[in-house]
Write an enzyme that holds these catalytic residues in place. Structure first.
Site, short mmCIF file in Angstrom:
data_model
loop_
_atom_site.label_atom_id
_atom_site.label_comp_id
_atom_site.label_asym_id
_atom_site.label_seq_id
_atom_site.Cartn_x
_atom_site.Cartn_y
_atom_site.Cartn_z
N PRO A 2 0.79 -1.21 0.00
CA PRO A 2 0.00 0.00 0.00
C PRO A 2 0.82 1.27 0.00
O PRO A 2 1.70 1.46 0.83
CB PRO A 2 -0.76 -0.11 1.31
CG PRO A 2 0.05 -1.03 2.15
CD PRO A 2 1.16 -1.58 1.35
N GLU A 3 0.50 2.13 -0.91
CA GLU A 3 1.05 3.47 -0.91
C GLU A 3 -0.09 4.40 -0.53
O GLU A 3 -1.16 3.94 -0.18
CB GLU A 3 1.62 3.81 -2.30
CG GLU A 3 2.66 2.80 -2.75
CD GLU A 3 3.26 3.12 -4.10
OE1 GLU A 3 3.37 4.31 -4.45
OE2 GLU A 3 3.62 2.18 -4.84
#
Length: 279
Positions: A2-3
């Site tokens: 996840p960014e």
DNA sequence: ATACCGACCTGTCAGC
DNA sequence: TGCTGACAGGTCGGTA
């Protein structure tokens, strides 16, 4: 995994589904890897607390917790009663909201039973994720890319000798941009990942500032990028991977000019760019 | 300061 | 079918 856009999507889902709920009890697995605070501290802090708000700081999920309101007025209660639960998902971490009857997945490291009857679970196969407790005012450092002005953005990178992509990935400067969105932003700005930050012109920085924010906003609108196993708090996949112009497209034709996309390794990370469109 | 590398972990997939 | 190696959204610490 996840960014910023993925974490933002997850946070919105969590805010919708668990804000206002109360954590009744907590089970924590035996693996120490995902714990930055001692298990006993995490459990003791979460149990009995109400989730006032779920928000995001860079790639961190922040749960604002407060002690349930009581009739008695204790001066110290508000101060002692608040705390923050910080979750970093690492590469493969997921926050799952489900019914207690749902099968407990492999690599489940924490289960919080909620007053509503549901459960909030933290699942992370690779265990690069981290759980911790903060008293208040958690600040991971760096600035939010969607809030930073162009002036401040330029100031962050000006004069640095490091490759521009490394600088974009440095969470102490800009927080929330990871490998996918760094590559995609640099493509849109027409800058090769290896260019020294100091060699990027003012005009290119202006373009990069716009590109970063544009890419992040579009990705959030599409629920993030599901490259292999990312799903949000509702178990839904994102769709921004369909919009990737360079990431994961080595050897495929550039969507703008048709040149084959190249992959190089920079700071240990795969970096994708179009040799024609990016200088 | 900076840059490269391995370490931290498990899973998946391509190739033989 | 099964083994091996490369690779994966992130970060940290050591070393030159």
């Amino acid at each position: 995994m996840p960014e910023l856009p993925e974490v933002e999507t997850i946070v919105r889902g969590l805010e919708r589904r668990v804000a206002g709920d109360t954590i009744e009890s907590v089970w924590i697995g035996s693996r120490k890897q995902p714990l930055k605070s001692p298990a006993a501290t995490i459990a003791a802090t979460l149990e009995g607390k109400r989730v006032a708000r779920v928000h995001r700081a860079g790639k961190h999920i922040v749960f604002d917790l407060q002690a349930p309101t009581t009739n008695s007025r204790k001066p110290a209660a508000s101060k002692n009663g608040s705390a923050q639960w910080i979750v970093h998902l690492g590469m493969t971490g997921r926050m799952v909201v489900c019914e207690p009857a749902a099968e407990i997945e492999k690599h489940t490291h924490l289960i919080a039973k909620l007053a509503s009857g549901r459960e909030l679970r933290f699942v992370d196969p690779r265990m690069f994720g981290k759980l911790s407790i903060h008293r208040e005012g958690f600040d991971p450092g760096g600035v939010e890319p969607l809030e930073v002005s162009e002036e401040n953005f330029v100031q962050l990178f000006r004069g640095r000798k490091t490759p521009i992509k490394s600088a974009l990935l440095n969470q102490k400067l800009l927080r929330g941009v990871g490998n996918i969105y760094a590559d995609e932003s640099l493509f849109r700005a027409g800058i090769r990942p290896r260019r020294r930050a100091a060699a990027v012109t003012r005009q290119e920085f202006s373009k990069l500032h716009r590109s970063v924010r544009e890419v992040l906003r579009e990705a959030i609108a599409l629920g993030g990028s599901s490259v292999s196993d990312y799903v949000d708090a509702d178990g839904e996949e994102g769709f921004f991977q369909l919009e990737h112009r360079v990431y994961g497209r080595e050897g495929e034709p550039c969507r703008v000019c048709g040149t084959a996309i190249r992959r190089v390794v920079l700071a240990g990370r795969s970096s994708h760019y179009c040799p024609q469109c990016q200088k």
